[in-house]
Scaffold this motif. Structure first.
Motif, PDB file in Angstrom:
ATOM      1  N   PRO A   1       0.109  -7.410   5.847  1.00  0.00           N
ATOM      2  CA  PRO A   1      -0.190  -6.132   5.191  1.00  0.00           C
ATOM      3  C   PRO A   1      -1.424  -5.437   5.760  1.00  0.00           C
ATOM      4  O   PRO A   1      -1.575  -4.232   5.596  1.00  0.00           O
ATOM      5  CB  PRO A   1      -0.416  -6.520   3.722  1.00  0.00           C
ATOM      6  CG  PRO A   1      -0.611  -7.978   3.706  1.00  0.00           C
ATOM      7  CD  PRO A   1       0.048  -8.540   4.908  1.00  0.00           C
ATOM      8  N   ILE A   2      -2.280  -6.178   6.433  1.00  0.00           N
ATOM      9  CA  ILE A   2      -3.490  -5.563   6.976  1.00  0.00           C
ATOM     10  C   ILE A   2      -3.262  -5.081   8.402  1.00  0.00           C
ATOM     11  O   ILE A   2      -3.696  -3.994   8.781  1.00  0.00           O
ATOM     12  CB  ILE A   2      -4.649  -6.574   6.921  1.00  0.00           C
ATOM     13  CG1 ILE A   2      -5.014  -6.811   5.462  1.00  0.00           C
ATOM     14  CG2 ILE A   2      -5.859  -6.084   7.684  1.00  0.00           C
ATOM     15  CD1 ILE A   2      -5.161  -8.232   5.098  1.00  0.00           C
TER      16      ILE A   2
ATOM     17  N   THR B   1       0.824  -1.210   0.000  1.00  0.00           N
ATOM     18  CA  THR B   1       0.000   0.000   0.000  1.00  0.00           C
ATOM     19  C   THR B   1       0.859   1.262   0.000  1.00  0.00           C
ATOM     20  O   THR B   1       0.364   2.350  -0.261  1.00  0.00           O
ATOM     21  CB  THR B   1      -0.912   0.044   1.238  1.00  0.00           C
ATOM     22  OG1 THR B   1      -0.132  -0.284   2.371  1.00  0.00           O
ATOM     23  CG2 THR B   1      -2.057  -0.936   1.107  1.00  0.00           C
TER      24      THR B   1
ATOM     25  N   ARG C   1     -12.320  -4.294  -6.153  1.00  0.00           N
ATOM     26  CA  ARG C   1     -11.657  -4.595  -4.876  1.00  0.00           C
ATOM     27  C   ARG C   1     -10.161  -4.715  -5.145  1.00  0.00           C
ATOM     28  O   ARG C   1      -9.749  -5.333  -6.124  1.00  0.00           O
ATOM     29  CB  ARG C   1     -12.178  -5.906  -4.294  1.00  0.00           C
ATOM     30  CG  ARG C   1     -13.693  -5.912  -4.092  1.00  0.00           C
ATOM     31  CD  ARG C   1     -14.124  -7.046  -3.198  1.00  0.00           C
ATOM     32  NE  ARG C   1     -13.719  -8.344  -3.719  1.00  0.00           N
ATOM     33  CZ  ARG C   1     -13.802  -9.477  -3.013  1.00  0.00           C
ATOM     34  NH1 ARG C   1     -14.254  -9.459  -1.778  1.00  0.00           N
ATOM     35  NH2 ARG C   1     -13.432 -10.613  -3.551  1.00  0.00           N
TER      36      ARG C   1
ATOM     37  N   PHE D   1      -6.381  -5.916  -3.976  1.00  0.00           N
ATOM     38  CA  PHE D   1      -5.632  -6.845  -3.115  1.00  0.00           C
ATOM     39  C   PHE D   1      -4.146  -6.551  -3.275  1.00  0.00           C
ATOM     40  O   PHE D   1      -3.628  -6.631  -4.380  1.00  0.00           O
ATOM     41  CB  PHE D   1      -5.903  -8.292  -3.508  1.00  0.00           C
ATOM     42  CG  PHE D   1      -7.316  -8.739  -3.265  1.00  0.00           C
ATOM     43  CD1 PHE D   1      -8.310  -8.472  -4.187  1.00  0.00           C
ATOM     44  CD2 PHE D   1      -7.649  -9.426  -2.107  1.00  0.00           C
ATOM     45  CE1 PHE D   1      -9.609  -8.891  -3.971  1.00  0.00           C
ATOM     46  CE2 PHE D   1      -8.942  -9.859  -1.877  1.00  0.00           C
ATOM     47  CZ  PHE D   1      -9.931  -9.583  -2.807  1.00  0.00           C
ATOM     48  N   VAL D   2      -3.471  -6.217  -2.178  1.00  0.00           N
ATOM     49  CA  VAL D   2      -2.040  -5.939  -2.267  1.00  0.00           C
ATOM     50  C   VAL D   2      -1.250  -7.168  -1.808  1.00  0.00           C
ATOM     51  O   VAL D   2      -1.794  -8.098  -1.226  1.00  0.00           O
ATOM     52  CB  VAL D   2      -1.645  -4.720  -1.410  1.00  0.00           C
ATOM     53  CG1 VAL D   2      -2.194  -3.451  -2.005  1.00  0.00           C
ATOM     54  CG2 VAL D   2      -2.099  -4.902   0.020  1.00  0.00           C
TER      55      VAL D   2
ATOM     56  N   GLN E   1      -1.909 -11.323  -2.558  1.00  0.00           N
ATOM     57  CA  GLN E   1      -2.714 -12.181  -1.683  1.00  0.00           C
ATOM     58  C   GLN E   1      -3.411 -13.308  -2.426  1.00  0.00           C
ATOM     59  O   GLN E   1      -3.711 -14.348  -1.856  1.00  0.00           O
ATOM     60  CB  GLN E   1      -3.784 -11.350  -0.982  1.00  0.00           C
ATOM     61  CG  GLN E   1      -3.250 -10.488   0.123  1.00  0.00           C
ATOM     62  CD  GLN E   1      -4.343  -9.641   0.716  1.00  0.00           C
ATOM     63  OE1 GLN E   1      -5.300 -10.150   1.269  1.00  0.00           O
ATOM     64  NE2 GLN E   1      -4.211  -8.354   0.583  1.00  0.00           N
TER      65      GLN E   1
ATOM     66  N   GLN F   1     -11.943 -11.215   1.745  1.00  0.00           N
ATOM     67  CA  GLN F   1     -11.423 -10.063   2.496  1.00  0.00           C
ATOM     68  C   GLN F   1     -11.791 -10.154   3.968  1.00  0.00           C
ATOM     69  O   GLN F   1     -12.031  -9.155   4.629  1.00  0.00           O
ATOM     70  CB  GLN F   1     -11.914  -8.760   1.876  1.00  0.00           C
ATOM     71  CG  GLN F   1     -11.367  -8.589   0.462  1.00  0.00           C
ATOM     72  CD  GLN F   1     -11.603  -7.216  -0.098  1.00  0.00           C
ATOM     73  OE1 GLN F   1     -12.702  -6.683  -0.009  1.00  0.00           O
ATOM     74  NE2 GLN F   1     -10.573  -6.620  -0.669  1.00  0.00           N
TER      75      GLN F   1
ATOM     76  N   LEU G   1      -0.903 -13.308   4.709  1.00  0.00           N
ATOM     77  CA  LEU G   1      -2.223 -12.710   4.524  1.00  0.00           C
ATOM     78  C   LEU G   1      -2.455 -11.500   5.419  1.00  0.00           C
ATOM     79  O   LEU G   1      -3.020 -10.502   5.001  1.00  0.00           O
ATOM     80  CB  LEU G   1      -3.316 -13.745   4.806  1.00  0.00           C
ATOM     81  CG  LEU G   1      -3.482 -14.886   3.818  1.00  0.00           C
ATOM     82  CD1 LEU G   1      -4.654 -15.758   4.216  1.00  0.00           C
ATOM     83  CD2 LEU G   1      -3.696 -14.351   2.410  1.00  0.00           C
TER      84      LEU G   1
END
Ligand code: NA
Ligand code: NA
Lengths: 309, 425, 155
Positions: free
Chosen positions: B341-342, A12, A38, A40-41, A44, B296, B338
């Motif tokens: 990054p979040i 990001t 949507r 996705f970085v 994924q 997601q 997974l």
């Protein structure tokens, strides 16, 4: 399904991500919410080749992919990753707007089910990242330089004098730190994101490859849209690519300042010897004729531009 | 949600874990119109195409060869001499061995599988219970996830855009603390459940230690050489795995002369069964991982966390509890890929150091692998040692508490993790 | 059947040795300054095959990890029945993998493996082949269990 899943291997923090966000917003507002995107970085849903395969199979996905990755499907697209092909963003735009390019794109769509939404995502020029000063190809003799494990990249690094060493991008940092490799080559935003400045001392601005990506997705998904929706997606993709490239340029100025502040030595050598030695790549890969065609095309556009001023 | 219920149901009726994952994942592909089922097959294959993952078969094989080459026996006898006099004998030896070899292995699963092979039977013959032995072997693999090099930390640093060098150094102190915590827990558990073990032998003399060190110098040199080659040159962690195999072979053939061609073939064949079991789970986890990412799920969960509170310590604890939960359901490296990054942006916005978070995340995600329902390290060890899951769990919970306590401590006092990297950088 | 099984076991051993060799040699050659560009890609190709073939071997020699809290408490006759049912379920799942594995194999012949010119479909192929072998194993196990059950029922 009216949802498009856009996947990138970048994080990001990358300017390309801002471009994708712009693409998402523009598609969603222009279609009045009937289309959704949507993002996705970090790969994924799979790496770039996996995503292209998923798009071919008909999944509602799109990915930011470089020309080299598409070359196995449409050989001509591979030339987009070849050394010293275009000089700047203007030339890139001339190339991807040309009838030559749309011929390749059409063929890719009909033969392989892959649709190019736009191919103007410029991520920056690749430079050499080393532990010692470099001014000519001779200085690269015997240096194990990490590069991408595809023919164009390997040939380019080899032609420039270093020993190409493919390594996963994730392993470049530790590889440099532990001297598994001696050098790497990357664009500014990529090296910044991977913090490679912690493990190298010199940046040599060869700009040997312009890192150009396209937003490529499933033709089946694209054909499921109405004509006006198709237009919305295409226009948004082109504008987002332009926006992201502008972000990169702004970002690069900032990164260069920050690199200097950290004591990284930045050199701008005469690129002529690198250009000369890299010419052989076109011959080796069978792109020699195509290279001449593209140079003619760019020259004509240049002349037209000059005469209009 | 349906997928989760289906998965748990299949798991409960005794379907092999890999197939539970596969069916749960495939069910989503079948119901989702826009996802071709061939994509599920692609994800299955793609899971095997990761270079760091090669460390898993390598260290499994290296463990088998070390069994036959005399390396392990010598390392055990050295660890034995060092700590066997403490109440708990071989359990402490296992932990010390984990710390010694943890600096070599990047994969907690491989480490656990290897030690289950090497120490499983000796621990039980020494009088420790099967469940207790399996628990020690599995949970001490947590040390592997901390002490550098750690493949998990490399992945975290890459995906989360965090300095890998700092992460490595930050892992050292928690690794040592984990070692001490586990040894303390063993001490009290042994006192309680195995009082006959508490007697212990005499403390070793320095001369004895020196003699034993000389006797097993090739074995002791083994982790040292690996650490040096990884840290200061030559090998990436995966390549170090291949090197470990070659080194164990060379030492077994020419230095200790205990390895024969036949026993080498035996080690290869034994490794195949371990590799088949672990890899089929990892491949199937790739299919589920795709669905989880596609839905997601992590994004919405992370968003829920940040909606709830902006208090740093609360956010950190919430994230850790969340990771603990996910870690119980999914494979560790998959989670790192997974969720990093979040979660990293979430913790960074409230001012938590991503280095601090990374080390805690690594420990807790690996910790998830030691617990039901989907603890891959737990299953590997229990499978190799033929230990029923409930017997394992009833012996493991004091260690769960101890590790949780340590994690809480490190969450509340970031400087425990951060002082060393701050000192060096 | 026994023959296939033994060939497969030796193939697994060869694959494992080859992977170790490739990765080790790659590291050594790179240190010496002559990196082998293809070795890691080939190692990963072999690794995919090793994983699927070894998964079948695990059915023969060991056990795939499963939760036994419930099944352990079951009456042996019911347990056998349940296991037969689970074997059938696994055969169905593997059948799905074979079908769509072949589809994927056919769909994308152009894609290449990493830096090599080897088609990526040779990696993909390990899924349908491995799944077919596992189906054979499970089917054999199922019929054996069935044959054994009959005399037991007579007692
Ligand atoms: Na252990
Ligand atoms: Na480690």
């Amino acid at each position: 399904d009216s949802t498009l899943n856009v996947i990138t291997s970048l994080s990001t923090n990358d300017p390309m991500y801002e471009g994708l966000v712009k693409f998402k917003n523009q598609v969603e507002t222009a279609s009045q919410g009937r289309l959704s995107v949507r993002i996705f970085v970090g790969s994924q849903l799979g790496n770039d080749s996996d995503m292209l395969e998923q798009a071919m199979l008909g999944a509602n996905v799109a990915v930011l992919a470089d020309g080299g990755r598409l070359a196995v499907y449409q050989n001509e697209l591979g030339i987009l990753g070849a050394p010293y092909l275009v000089e700047d963003y203007g030339q890139l735009n001339v190339l991807v707007d040309s009838p030559l390019f749309s011929e390749w794109a059409d063929s890719l769509a009909t033969r392989h089910g892959l649709h190019i939404f736009s191919f103007n995502w410029w991520q920056g020029a690749r430079h050499l990242l080393t532990q010692k000063p470099v001014s000519a190809p001779a200085d690269l003799q015997g240096i194990r330089m990490r590069t991408i494990g595809a023919p164009v990249w390997i040939q380019t690094i080899d032609a420039m004098g270093a020993t190409p060493t493919p390594l996963a991008w994730a392993e470049v940092y530790s590889g440099l730190q532990q001297q598994v490799i001696d050098a790497a080559e990357a664009q500014y935003t990529g090296m910044w994101g991977a913090r490679l400045y912690e493990v190298i001392t010199h940046v040599t601005k060869t700009g040997h490859i312009q890192l150009i990506s396209g937003l490529v997705g499933s033709e089946r998904w694209y054909q499921s849209l109405s004509l006006s929706q198709q237009k919305i997606v295409t226009r948004a993709a082109i504008e987002a690519g332009r926006f992201a490239s502008k972000q990169v340029r702004a970002e690069e100025v900032k990164i260069e300042e920050a690199l200097k502040a950290r004591g990284v030595v930045i050199a701008e050598p005469d690129t002529t010897p690198f250009r000369q030695s890299a010419k052989v790549v076109y011959k080796n890969l069978g792109y020699a004729a195509l290279f001449r065609d593209i140079q003619t095309l760019l020259q004509e556009a240049d002349d037209a531009n000059d005469s209009s001023h | 949600m349906m997928m989760m219920l289906l998965f748990l149901l299949l798991l409960a009726i005794g379907l092999p874990l890999a197939f539970c994952l596969l069916i749960a994942g495939l069910s989503y592909f079948i119901s989702a119109e826009s996802l071709p089922i061939a994509v599920a097959v692609q994800r299955l294959v793609a899971s095997s195409q990761s270079f760091p993952l090669l460390a898993v078969p390598f260290f499994i094989l290296a463990g088998h060869i070390m069994n036959h080459s005399g390396i392990t026996q010598r390392l055990i006898s050295f660890s034995n001499l060092l700590v066997a006099w403490i109440a708990g004998g071989l359990a402490h030896v296992t932990i010390i061995l984990s710390a010694l070899m943890g600096g070599v292995s990047g994969s907690a699963i491989a480490d656990a599988a290897m030690q289950a092979r090497i120490l499983g039977t000796p621990m039980q013959t020494s009088g420790l219970g099967k469940g207790f032995s399996a628990a020690i072997v599995t949970i001490s693999a947590l040390i592997t996830a901390c002490i550098p090099p750690s493949i998990g930390l490399i992945l975290y640093g890459f995906v989360g855009n965090v300095s890998i060098g700092k992460l490595f150094i930050a892992g050292i102190v928690p690794g040592i603390l984990l070692t001490m915590t586990l040894m303390l827990t063993v001490f009290f558990q042994v006192k309680k459940h195995y009082p006959e073990q508490a007697e212990g032998e005499k403390r070793p003399h320095l001369r004895q230690i020196m003699r034993s060190m000389n006797d097993c110098k090739w074995a002791l040199l083994f982790p040292v050489i690996l650490i040096v080659t990884i840290r200061f040159g030559i090998f990436t962690p995966s390549e170090a795995g291949a090197f470990a195999v070659v080194y164990a072979g060379i030492i077994g053939f020419w230095c200790y002369r205990e390895l024969t061609f036949d026993s080498l073939i035996t080690s290869l064949k034994d490794s195949i069964d371990d590799i088949g079991m672990i890899m089929l789970i990892i491949l199937s986890a790739g299919v589920v991982g795709y669905v989880v990412a596609y839905q997601q799920l992590p994004v919405s969960l992370a968003q829920a966390v940040s909606d709830l509170t902006s208090q740093p310590i609360l956010v950190l604890l919430l994230c850790l509890i969340f990771l603990l939960f996910v870690g119980m359901l999914m494979e560790g490296t998959v989670i790192v890929l997974l969720l990093t990054p979040i979660l990293v942006p979430v913790v960074q916005t409230v001012g938590i150091d991503p280095i601090h978070f990374g080390v805690l995340m690594m420990i807790i995600v690996t910790f998830g692998g030691t617990t039901p329902p989907v603890g891959i390290a737990m299953y590997s060890v229990c499978n190799i040692m033929q230990c029923p899951t409930d017997e394992y769990v009833s012996a493991a919970w004091p260690f769960y508490l101890a590790v949780m306590g340590l994690i809480t401590l490190m969450a509340l006092f970031p400087s425990i993790v951060l002082f060393l990297p701050e000192l060096i950088y | 059947m026994q023959m296939i099984h033994r060939i497969e076991r030796w193939l697994c051993v060869l694959l494992l040795v080859a992977i170790v060799f490739l990765v080790f040699i790659a590291a050594i050659m790179r240190t010496l300054g002559y990196p082998l560009i293809w070795s890691v890609d080939v190692a990963q190709l072999l690794f995919a095959w090793l994983a699927m073939l070894a998964a079948n071997q695990t059915f023969h020699h060991g056990q795939h990890a499963s939760v036994d809290i419930f099944t352990r408490r079951l009456h042996p006759a019911y347990r056998e029945l349940l296991f037969s049912g689970l074997d059938v379920l696994m055969i169905v799942v593997l059948g799905v993998l074979v079908w769509f594995g072949v589809e994927l194999f056919m769909a994308n012949p152009q894609r290449t493996l990493g830096s090599t010119s080897i088609a990526y479909r040779w990696v993909t192929l390990c899924v349908p082949v491995g799944a077919v072998l596992m189906i054979l194993t499970l089917a054999t196990r199922l019929t054996r269990r069935h044959h054994r059950e009959n005399p037991e029922a007579g007692l």
